[in-house]
Design an enzyme around this catalytic site. Structure first.
Site, short mmCIF file in Angstrom:
data_model
loop_
_atom_site.label_atom_id
_atom_site.label_comp_id
_atom_site.label_asym_id
_atom_site.label_seq_id
_atom_site.Cartn_x
_atom_site.Cartn_y
_atom_site.Cartn_z
N ASP A 84 0.82 -1.21 0.00
CA ASP A 84 0.00 0.00 0.00
C ASP A 84 0.86 1.27 0.00
OD1 ASP A 84 -2.39 1.35 0.12
OD2 ASP A 84 -2.62 1.17 2.29
N ASP A 106 2.59 5.27 -5.24
CA ASP A 106 1.96 6.50 -4.77
C ASP A 106 2.83 7.68 -5.18
OD1 ASP A 106 1.08 8.68 -3.36
OD2 ASP A 106 0.76 7.60 -1.49
N HIS A 189 -7.44 10.75 3.52
CA HIS A 189 -6.87 9.74 4.43
C HIS A 189 -7.02 10.16 5.89
CE1 HIS A 189 -4.25 7.93 1.13
NE2 HIS A 189 -4.92 6.94 1.64
N HIS A 218 -9.81 5.16 -1.44
CA HIS A 218 -8.92 5.26 -0.27
C HIS A 218 -9.54 6.19 0.76
CE1 HIS A 218 -5.05 3.39 -1.66
NE2 HIS A 218 -5.81 3.31 -2.73
N GLY A 219 -8.95 6.16 1.97
CA GLY A 219 -9.43 7.08 3.00
C GLY A 219 -10.83 6.73 3.47
N ASN A 242 -8.05 1.91 7.25
CA ASN A 242 -6.90 1.72 8.13
C ASN A 242 -7.09 2.41 9.49
OD1 ASN A 242 -4.43 1.15 9.21
ND2 ASN A 242 -3.21 2.17 7.67
O1 G3H Z 1 -4.45 3.05 2.05
C1 G3H Z 1 -5.04 3.15 3.15
C2 G3H Z 1 -6.26 3.89 3.27
O2 G3H Z 1 -6.62 4.63 2.19
C3 G3H Z 1 -6.81 4.10 4.60
O3 G3H Z 1 -7.47 5.32 4.82
O4 G3H Z 1 -6.97 5.64 7.22
O5 G3H Z 1 -8.85 6.83 6.13
O6 G3H Z 1 -8.98 4.41 6.54
P1 G3H Z 1 -8.08 5.56 6.26
ZN ZN Z 2 -4.78 4.97 0.96
#
Ligand code: G3H
Ligand code: ZN
Length: 292
Positions: A84, A106, A189, A218-219, A242
């Site tokens: 990731d 990234d 994120h 993501h996020g 995450n």
């Molecule tokens: O790659 C990881 C994520 O995009 C996690 O995002 O911390 O907002 O859940 P988050």
């Molecule tokens: Zn991410």
């Protein structure tokens, strides 16, 4: 022993056809992996385990591969490993060489042409290794900017939330040959105390139509339920979570130690954290796989 398991590419395609999304959850320890895996098996859905560059150093590159592959082969279960948010060709290459199923380059903060150049290099390497080994390594890249860091923020950071332009996304996918695109469609994120914006579902649709490849959101932490479901029905095939897992871990460990201050057995201290993570992941997977 593994028997004719579909590839991650095929599971993603299947998710799109069903109008659901695959959950991607980050780990930095075994407890988190156990919690995620328990939730996934409860619902019997495929799952992707992510390790960022920092998480990968903490877990160990080869250790991460061994953990996920051991579970996959022992249980013949569709659990996959993703590198990731890797920031350079070298770190993507290390993950590919170690045996990861998918990688994310990234480079969204770089100027467009530089993002294209490094992403292309990663795709070419993944294709070469796939060809030589019979693996099917997926490469994901980002366009637009959704901020960085799975942590708790007071408000949306300055400069984050630069939305992806569908025409530019189309050109980017054509020029790089990536398998998956992480667009910026409203999410940021991390957990944001002042709240997250809504997902721009119309933009998701436009981008999906323009690029012709699966999209990854993501996020995911802290988004409202309807934002997930709108995003998925508009073309998101995988969702990353995450920060919610990190927070669940921290709160459960704190509570566990407060409640039993004399306990020193790690398994006993940490079991509540495994359970808390399982609950977070199960709730998210139910949403991503409606009608569960
Ligand atoms: O790659 C990881 C994520 O995009 C996690 O995002 O911390 O907002 O859940 P988050
Ligand atoms: Zn991410």
């Amino acid at each position: 022993m593994q028997t004719n398991m579909k590839t991650l590419r095929e599971y993603i395609k299947e998710a799109e056809e069903k109008g659901v999304a695959i959950g991607h959850f980050n780990i930095s320890n075994l407890e988190t992996l156990h919690g995620i895996y328990s939730a996934a098996t409860k619902l019997n859905v495929p799952v992707v385990i992510g390790v960022s560059e920092g998480e990968e150093v903490f877990v160990g590159l080869e250790e991460a591969v061994a953990l996920v592959q051991t579970i996959r082969e022992r249980d013949n279960y569709p659990i996959f490993l993703n590198a990731d948010h890797h920031a350079s060709f070298e770190s993507v290459k290390n993950s590919i060489d170690a045996g990861f199923d998918a990688v994310i380059i990234d480079a969204a903060k770089l100027p467009y042409e530089e993002n294209v150049a490094v992403t292309k290099q990663c795709v070419e390497y993944a294709r070469e290794v796939s060809k030589n080994t019979g693996r099917d390594i997926l490469v994901e890249a980002e366009l637009g900017y959704i901020g960085s860091g799975s942590n708790i923020k007071d408000s949306i950071p300055e400069g984050a939330g630069i939305l992806t332009n569908p025409d530019e996304a189309k050109r980017f996918v054509k020029e790089t040959g990536i398998d998956l695109l992480a667009p910026s469609v409203g999410s940021i994120h991390g957990l944001i105390k002042s709240g997250k914006l809504h997902i721009n579902a119309e933009l998701v649709k436009e981008i999906r139509q323009a690029v012709g490849i699966p999209l990854v959101l993501h996020g995911g932490s802290g988004l409202r339920d309807e934002d997930f479901t709108n995003a998925i029905s508009s073309g998101i095939a995988m969702v990353h979570i995450n920060s919610e897992i990190r927070l669940a871990f921290k709160e459960a460990v704190e509570k566990s130690i407060d409640t039993n201050p004399t306990e020193i057995t790690p398994a006993k201290i940490l079991q509540p954290a495994v359970d808390a993570i399982e609950q977070v992941v199960e709730a998210r997977l139910r949403l991503f796989n409606k009608p569960f």
